[in-house]
Design an enzyme around this catalytic site. Sequence first.
Site, mmCIF file in Angstrom:
data_model
loop_
_atom_site.group_PDB
_atom_site.id
_atom_site.type_symbol
_atom_site.label_atom_id
_atom_site.label_comp_id
_atom_site.label_asym_id
_atom_site.label_seq_id
_atom_site.Cartn_x
_atom_site.Cartn_y
_atom_site.Cartn_z
ATOM 1 C CG HIS A 199 42.744 40.086 40.084
ATOM 2 N ND1 HIS A 199 42.179 39.760 39.115
ATOM 3 C CD2 HIS A 199 41.923 40.557 41.064
ATOM 4 C CE1 HIS A 199 40.782 39.488 39.151
ATOM 5 N NE2 HIS A 199 40.836 40.149 40.265
ATOM 6 C CD GLU A 229 41.486 39.849 45.124
ATOM 7 O OE1 GLU A 229 40.127 39.384 45.049
ATOM 8 O OE2 GLU A 229 41.715 40.719 44.682
ATOM 9 C CG HIS A 230 39.779 35.594 41.989
ATOM 10 N ND1 HIS A 230 38.364 35.548 41.581
ATOM 11 C CD2 HIS A 230 40.119 37.070 42.172
ATOM 12 C CE1 HIS A 230 38.278 36.679 40.918
ATOM 13 N NE2 HIS A 230 39.010 37.608 41.177
ATOM 14 C CD GLU A 235 37.587 40.286 38.747
ATOM 15 O OE1 GLU A 235 38.000 39.321 39.094
ATOM 16 O OE2 GLU A 235 37.786 41.569 39.617
#
Lengths: 434, 446
Positions: B69, B72-73, B149
């Site tokens: 993840h 992905e950022h 997040e």
Amino acid sequence: MKFLMAIVLMLVFFGVKPMYADLDIKELTTKNGIKFWLVEERSLPFISLEMRFRGGTSMDDYESRGAINFMTSLLEEGSGSLNAMSFSQERDRIAASFEFDVGRDDLSVSAKFLSETRPKATELLRNALTKPRFDMEATERVRKQIISVIESDKKNPRKIAQSELLKLTFLDHLYSSSELGDKKTINSLKRDDLIRAHKISLNSDRVSIAIVGDIGEQEAIQMLEELLRDVPKSTKALPGRAASKFNLGMKVIDYPSPQSVVFFTLQGIKRTDPNFFDAFVMNHILGGAGFNSRLMKEIREKRGLTYSVSTSLTQYDNAELYLGMFQSSNEKVSIAIDILKKELLNMAENGVSDEELLGAKKFLIGAYPLRFDGNVRIAKILASMQFMGLSKDYIKSRNDKIRAIKSSDIALVAKKLLSFEDFTIVVVGKPEGL
Amino acid sequence: MLKFSFFTTFFLLSFLLYSEARSEISSFFLNNGMEVVVIEDHRAPIVTHMVWYKTGAADENLGKSGVAHLLEHLLFKETKNVKTGEFSKKVESLGGSDNAFTSQDYTGYYQRVSSDYLELVMYYEADRMKNLVISEKDFKTELDVVIEERNQRTDSNPSALFNEQNMASLYLNHPYGIPIVGWRHELDNLTRKDVINFYNHYYAPNNAILIVAGDVEPEKVKLLAEKFYGKIGRNNNLTDRIRPSEPPQIVQRRLIFADERVAQSYLVRTYIAEERDTGKQRAAAAFTLLADLLGSGGIQSILGKELQLNSKKAIYTNAYYNGRSFDDTHFSLIVVPSDEVSLKEIEIELDRVIDDLLLNGIDEKHLNRIKFQYKAQQIYALDSAFSQARRFGAALTSGLKVEDVLAWPSELQEIDSVDILKAAKLLFKKEKSVTGWIRRPAKVEN
């Protein structure tokens, strides 16, 4: 980057393909004088119908607030000769979908059904709109659900922040309280209150309608005549302007969480204000959607202080807000708020650069046609346009309004909207250093 | 190039009312092993361009949760050819939108733009498949963003926190028990090198699927895909996705989660369940219909009728199953009891409803309504090219093939009540389940 050049050249020669200019919107009227918009789209065998009835939860009486939301939840819980169970079975048997949703200023109905099922879907929806039963069983079942949601909202940090912000802003106007009502009012509501809420919320002289899909003009007219035959005209006046207070500084509410929720507001701007579009573009640059707003850049991209920050111009029928929100760790939230304040004042004092303005215009102009994709989406847009009092020609002229904006226009509107160091902020969490 | 013609036909009630709707699906592979799917929808000149990697959080090394993840950022940062944020800015200047998402099984990136700009977004997406640069500063800042997040989505939300513990208890050995966003203490210790290694290994055309949906011609997409993605070299070190698997589950697990932020107590029962496998989707189809019978449509559903309408012991019920998963997935039942009903009592009620179902069987009319809704859904789904693209992406990265996606609607129709009951008997075994109670701490007044 050679190929980029090639693409640019291609566009110069061929231009961008027309998109929504060929969206053929017909303005029609039923025998009983109800106006609506139709887009015939025959490629898929279903129909999307969107209706927005002006009024919404702000038609509630203060002492019985929550009645309109409660009533709306019961529209799909039995009508005409069908109880809640039979109604949902009949609806599912034809795979129709009916959504009833109520907001501050409107009650919206979104229906979707297969072309062949039109007569049955129309009958079911007509009964839901005009003959809701408010049976005791369904009423008590839904009452418990609503109270459960009200109780949950009291524990939800975002809801706590939002609710406090509205309370501070609108004092004792209905906009200040939850659309769901509170536990006490919900428990006190009787069948007669729901019947009354129904009567004042769904009126044939206050509805905006759009139909998109596999249906022709005459059929659409007939369908609406059938559907709205027994919908009464309005009897209760719409509410007047809401008194509001802004620039009340910061309020902190203690809440056990590693992160603080921040909601803030300034005074917004009316949709009909001659400077509305200037403010709209300014908002896009400051905190509008996407990764590239100033606030996203300063608070997230450069410093990693939040996952997401956004602002939006919010128009109620009787008040305008300029809202924003973000969440940040308790130990970092004070730095994030400092940056937020700095950025708002910076915008108020210096406006935007020509380069930023150009970028924002490109996005807003390019994104507009991309909205018109899919029957359901188009129906929603067209109903909203009528609800806002826009003509169908607006679609063609809207981008010209954006094109005409100059950075000096934005500087003026920014000064007017953002020159307040003490704008109202609500922080919910265990913030450090505030 | 393989070309599927996807016809859906349906019959309504007992009349011979007939209609048909179609969407053209084309599928082919590039020489370097990249799969391409084109979904045509010519109603508006708009295109959705997506690249899906067959890699997600469940493919991370032990102790490195959150890498997939975080990467992905970081794909929105710089590459050898493109400055930080340039791609997003470009998409924005076209009025388009872009974003990305990470699951246990996949990582996906998309742009939605006017169909004239397909070539442009393809250039950038292909570029960041190979040329990503991760600076120490970007790594640090973005790790902070990811921690925010996690704070926002998980640590501030008792339901999300419970869900994390629930999955960790359900999967005894399989990495689906580790949260996608990453455990907080492992996020704190991630290094730039961890992310770079993950990127270098998994971001390759033979591990990716291109999905283009909207106003495009497959021939044109093929030419462009060859031009941009076709020249990227494969990674020959990629091996089959074999993750640690579950041992026999022989003990029923119970979780009690008390958090003062909980307003409404509720119960969640989660069972391990088979997922959709290529050429073998029947069990998953039966579970899908079983979940609808039990939980969809409010008081019409079995749980809704029994617990909300008849006994009034619950105010909300639902059942959840998603067969799109690479390895064994799960089936969940959720019950929110009425004020005066305890969690213990509602658990007994839930077990009673399940036992009754296994004993008394399924109402055929109810099943027929659900199946008819799936038929209609095939028509409604064609209204959004974007959603169709997502559906294909999620399926193809979960080990399914285009043929499986196309066969799925008819597989659902072929399942009958006997199949569903058989599936239910296999599924509802307590030793393969976790039962969770979520409530306020006892000392706090409710």
